[in-house]
Design a protein around this motif. Structure first.
Motif, PDB file in Angstrom:
ATOM      1  N   LYS A   1      29.660 -74.970 -66.705  1.00 18.07           N
ATOM      2  CA  LYS A   1      29.312 -75.347 -68.079  1.00 18.07           C
ATOM      3  C   LYS A   1      29.302 -76.860 -68.245  1.00 18.07           C
ATOM      4  O   LYS A   1      28.511 -77.397 -69.021  1.00 18.07           O
TER       5      LYS A   1
ATOM      6  N   LYS B   1      22.586 -87.347 -63.920  1.00 18.08           N
ATOM      7  CA  LYS B   1      21.413 -86.778 -64.595  1.00 18.08           C
ATOM      8  C   LYS B   1      20.520 -87.887 -65.156  1.00 18.08           C
ATOM      9  O   LYS B   1      19.295 -87.765 -65.124  1.00 18.08           O
TER      10      LYS B   1
ATOM     11  N   ILE C   1      24.938 -67.724 -66.963  1.00 20.68           N
ATOM     12  CA  ILE C   1      25.031 -69.063 -67.551  1.00 20.68           C
ATOM     13  C   ILE C   1      24.035 -70.005 -66.890  1.00 20.68           C
ATOM     14  O   ILE C   1      23.352 -70.780 -67.562  1.00 20.68           O
TER      15      ILE C   1
ATOM     16  N   GLU D   1      20.574 -69.308 -68.109  1.00 25.87           N
ATOM     17  CA  GLU D   1      20.406 -69.672 -69.522  1.00 25.87           C
ATOM     18  C   GLU D   1      19.951 -71.110 -69.692  1.00 25.87           C
ATOM     19  O   GLU D   1      19.165 -71.415 -70.571  1.00 25.87           O
ATOM     20  N   TYR D   2      20.466 -72.025 -68.878  1.00 22.10           N
ATOM     21  CA  TYR D   2      20.059 -73.425 -69.035  1.00 22.10           C
ATOM     22  C   TYR D   2      18.935 -73.820 -68.063  1.00 22.10           C
ATOM     23  O   TYR D   2      18.516 -74.965 -68.024  1.00 22.10           O
ATOM     24  N   GLY D   3      18.412 -72.863 -67.292  1.00 24.88           N
ATOM     25  CA  GLY D   3      17.270 -73.135 -66.421  1.00 24.88           C
ATOM     26  C   GLY D   3      17.615 -73.495 -64.983  1.00 24.88           C
ATOM     27  O   GLY D   3      16.740 -73.919 -64.230  1.00 24.88           O
TER      28      GLY D   3
ATOM     29  N   ASP E   1      21.509 -78.126 -61.080  1.00 26.10           N
ATOM     30  CA  ASP E   1      20.132 -77.641 -60.918  1.00 26.10           C
ATOM     31  C   ASP E   1      20.145 -76.404 -60.030  1.00 26.10           C
ATOM     32  O   ASP E   1      19.391 -75.458 -60.265  1.00 26.10           O
TER      33      ASP E   1
ATOM     34  N   LYS F   1      26.341 -78.114 -65.190  1.00 27.22           N
ATOM     35  CA  LYS F   1      24.983 -77.578 -65.332  1.00 27.22           C
ATOM     36  C   LYS F   1      24.124 -77.988 -64.126  1.00 27.22           C
ATOM     37  O   LYS F   1      23.126 -78.692 -64.261  1.00 27.22           O
TER      38      LYS F   1
END
Length: 158
Positions: A103, A17, A126, A129-131, A108, A106
């Motif tokens: 989780k 990331k 889930i 929720e984080y995009g 993309d 995450k």
């Protein structure tokens, strides 16, 4: 690369990331890897820079598919996936769903085969929720582990 340690996974994901690499994640049993699996994984890889594959442990598969599966033990399934050029990282997991991996990672993009609907995936909530995004890609007709097992059983009937 095979990642068995969740802390190592966290560190690798943080580094990816930090490099602004797009992470694609998919998961499955990958029992008796066949052309359909390889095409699916190649397709998934095209959605980003790095493909991480979660693979169900033998115990996890037994919970999902019952006692006759897996046919191929985890060690062999992991080895095969780790040697496919489209896959960057293979992460075994014991749970029935990949939610705990998602989780941590995450991703993309989370990819699933056409035998799933986004609404039916427990992990969709889930991811949104984080995009992240969920992509459903078509299956290759005529290729499934179940079909292969049935074909072998029919061929070797006495």
């Amino acid at each position: 690369m095979i990642i068995n340690d969740r802390n190592l996974l966290k560190n690798i994901v943080s580094e990816l990331k930090a490099q602004n690499l797009e992470i694609v994640f998919t998961n499955g049993c990958f029992d008796i890897v066949h052309k359909g699996h390889v095409e699916y994984l190649n397709h998934a890889k095209r959605f980003g820079d790095v493909l991480i594959v979660g693979i169900n442990s033998d115990e996890s598969i037994k919970k999902i598919k019952r006692d006759k599966r897996p046919i191929i033990p985890l060690e062999s399934r992991v080895y095969i996936l780790d040697n496919l050029k489209s896959i960057d990282f293979v992460v075994p997991f014991d749970e029935e769903t990949p939610i705990n991996l998602i989780k941590i990672i995450k991703p993309d993009i989370h990819v699933k085969g056409g035998d799933y609907n986004e609404e039916d995936l427990p992990e969709s909530k889930i991811i949104k929720e984080y995009g992240g995004k969920v992509k459903i890609i078509p299956l290759i007709e005529g290729f499934s582990t179940t079909n292969i097992i049935e074909w072998v059983l029919e061929k070797y009937k006495e």
